[in-house]
Write an enzyme that holds these catalytic residues in place. Structure first.
Site, mmCIF file in Angstrom:
data_model
loop_
_atom_site.group_PDB
_atom_site.id
_atom_site.type_symbol
_atom_site.label_atom_id
_atom_site.label_comp_id
_atom_site.label_asym_id
_atom_site.label_seq_id
_atom_site.Cartn_x
_atom_site.Cartn_y
_atom_site.Cartn_z
ATOM 1 N N THR A 149 -44.597 85.938 13.406
ATOM 2 C CA THR A 149 -45.408 87.057 14.377
ATOM 3 C C THR A 149 -46.256 87.833 13.565
ATOM 4 O O THR A 149 -45.657 88.779 12.760
ATOM 5 C CB THR A 149 -44.733 87.830 15.499
ATOM 6 O OG1 THR A 149 -44.133 86.883 16.417
ATOM 7 C CG2 THR A 149 -45.750 88.734 16.137
ATOM 8 N N GLU A 150 -47.560 87.918 13.456
ATOM 9 C CA GLU A 150 -48.426 88.907 12.766
ATOM 10 C C GLU A 150 -48.009 88.611 11.235
ATOM 11 O O GLU A 150 -48.058 89.845 10.405
ATOM 12 C CB GLU A 150 -48.372 90.359 13.166
ATOM 13 C CG GLU A 150 -48.741 90.406 14.562
ATOM 14 C CD GLU A 150 -50.422 90.016 14.867
ATOM 15 O OE1 GLU A 150 -51.050 90.337 14.171
ATOM 16 O OE2 GLU A 150 -50.682 89.311 15.849
ATOM 17 N N ALA A 151 -47.388 87.654 10.754
ATOM 18 C CA ALA A 151 -46.950 87.675 9.357
ATOM 19 C C ALA A 151 -45.921 88.497 8.945
ATOM 20 O O ALA A 151 -45.660 88.839 7.638
ATOM 21 C CB ALA A 151 -48.242 87.638 8.311
ATOM 22 N N TRP A 300 -49.347 91.424 8.283
ATOM 23 C CA TRP A 300 -50.788 91.717 7.741
ATOM 24 C C TRP A 300 -51.523 92.497 8.545
ATOM 25 O O TRP A 300 -52.872 92.703 8.648
ATOM 26 C CB TRP A 300 -51.400 90.079 8.084
ATOM 27 C CG TRP A 300 -51.607 89.749 9.517
ATOM 28 C CD1 TRP A 300 -51.316 90.226 10.413
ATOM 29 C CD2 TRP A 300 -52.502 88.345 9.734
ATOM 30 N NE1 TRP A 300 -51.710 89.562 11.494
ATOM 31 C CE2 TRP A 300 -52.196 88.489 11.229
ATOM 32 C CE3 TRP A 300 -52.878 87.391 9.172
ATOM 33 C CZ2 TRP A 300 -52.641 87.180 11.737
ATOM 34 C CZ3 TRP A 300 -53.539 86.322 9.622
ATOM 35 C CH2 TRP A 300 -53.475 86.348 11.207
#
Length: 396
Positions: A149-151, A300
């Site tokens: 999730t979201e890097a 990120w």
């Protein structure tokens, strides 16, 4: 040869109904927490502005360039559920894309959750397996590359993902982990052999955030200009990772974003030393040039590129702890409705809306939020968690 690796995150959260403290203990069904009317309205809007036209354009580009244009997607489980319920032709269009052989799919948590940050990673592992099963059923695909999730990434997550059999993992090319090194190479995780693909955030954000910013020195951004910037980069691999909603939703059609995308493959391929690869091909083609050691989680998101996006203030941390603490009891009850609702409440967006960051980060958070303020979001979310904690009354 320098390869361009395009990866798109495709996600929609299940936004919450307004939930007063006076409603605690009165909920008939855990699914009453979700604002189905608002969610359907937003999904149809984004489907027409982004998903359907962008899928069609990319399918045409893959055909036009004899599959030399290659891309990758991460499709969250909540996004797929929206498609199945409201616009099933989107799934058909993704099947067409995958069927070209020029498109790869990436594994992640089904509910786009923060379960990778839980003390116990059992829930994280279960959500990954749910996502894996969904991709097998719908697309007959078994991913080899994982994107949390979201890097979100740290050494512990990398070790768990490697133990689950994945060959590559995606995260942010943050300066704090690279120092003097470039994100334009494959690295390996510390203490295991999983390969790490690092997002080139400067080039990615030129499209994702700055494309339509008229005050930006790079404006207007053309495919020719952007390709020339990439051609000047040293390294094996340029990872361009961004939200899929960049095309048509964050940057509307009248900004020229679709024309930019239409001409980008041709301009990249005009450079003889450049080609396109999927994430799987990047992992298979390139060997690591060093080791990435990340003891504290990065992502990120936002300028800080850490997990303060979701856990940066006391309100967020309190909700996160309540959410995590609910898990053992819900699983013990073996109530599938409660389990599914709890997992949908884990979607990272709910904590994202409670961020109190200022400046550019705060503006982005406000853009995505359907609340009047982070404090409204906190009260609403915590009321729901407290109701969940008390237990729901099943329908007769």
């Amino acid at each position: 040869m320098t390869s361009v690796c395009f990866y798109f995150e495709v996600h929609q959260p299940m936004r919450l109904n307004r939930f007063s403290v006076f409603n605690i203990g009165k909920t008939e069904s855990p699914f009453d927490y979700f604002d189905n009317q608002l969610n359907e309205k937003i999904f149809h809007k984004v489907a027409n502005k982004c998903y359907l036209p962008t899928n069609k354009l990319l399918l045409d580009l893959i055909d036009q360039h004899d599959k030399k244009f290659r891309i990758s997607y991460s499709l969250t489980g909540t996004f797929i559920e929206y498609c199945q319920k409201h616009v099933p032709e989107i799934i058909d269009s993704f099947k067409d894309l995958v069927g070209t052989g020029a498109v790869d799919l990436i594994e992640e948590t089904y509910f786009h959750s923060l379960s990778g940050l839980y003390t116990d990673l059992t829930e994280f592992e279960e959500q990954v397996y749910l996502h894996n099963s969904m991709l097998k059923d719908l697309f007959r695909v078994t991913p080899k590359v994982f994107r949390n999730t979201e890097a979100i990434y740290d050494n512990r997550i990398a070790k768990k993902v490697a133990d689950m059999g994945y060959k590559g993992i995606i995260t942010e090319g943050a300066k704090k982990i690279l120092d003097w090194r470039s994100p334009n190479y494959v690295y390996k995780a510390v203490d295991n052999d999983i390969k790490v693909l690092l997002r080139n955030y400067m080039l990615s954000d030129d499209i994702g955030f700055r494309f339509s910013a008229q005050g930006w020195t790079g404006f207007p951004l053309t495919a020719d200009k952007y390709s020339s910037w990439m051609a000047q980069n040293q390294g094996d691999l340029i990872n361009l990772f961004m939200d899929y909603e960049t095309f048509g939703e964050h940057h509307w059609q009248d900004t020229g974003i679709f024309e930019f995308l239409k001409h980008l493959p041709e301009n990249v391929l005009n450079h003889e030393h450049m080609d396109f690869v999927t994430v799987r091909e990047a992992v298979e083609r390139y060997e690591p040039r060093g080791t990435i050691d990340v003891p504290w989680a990065i992502s990120w998101a936002d300028e800080d590129r850490d997990v303060s996006t979701w856990l940066g203030n006391d309100m967020q941390r309190a909700c996160f702890q309540e959410l995590q603490d609910l898990g053992p009891q819900i699983k013990k009850e073996k109530n599938q409705k409660k389990l599914e609702a709890w997992r949908k409440l884990q979607t990272s967006d709910h904590l994202y809306y409670i961020s109190t960051k200022g400046f550019e980060d705060g503006a982005v958070h406000s853009y995505f939020s359907h609340y009047d303020s982070p404090y409204d979001g906190f009260i609403n979310y915590m009321n729901i968690l407290q109701d969940f904690k008390q237990g729901m009354k099943p329908k007769p």
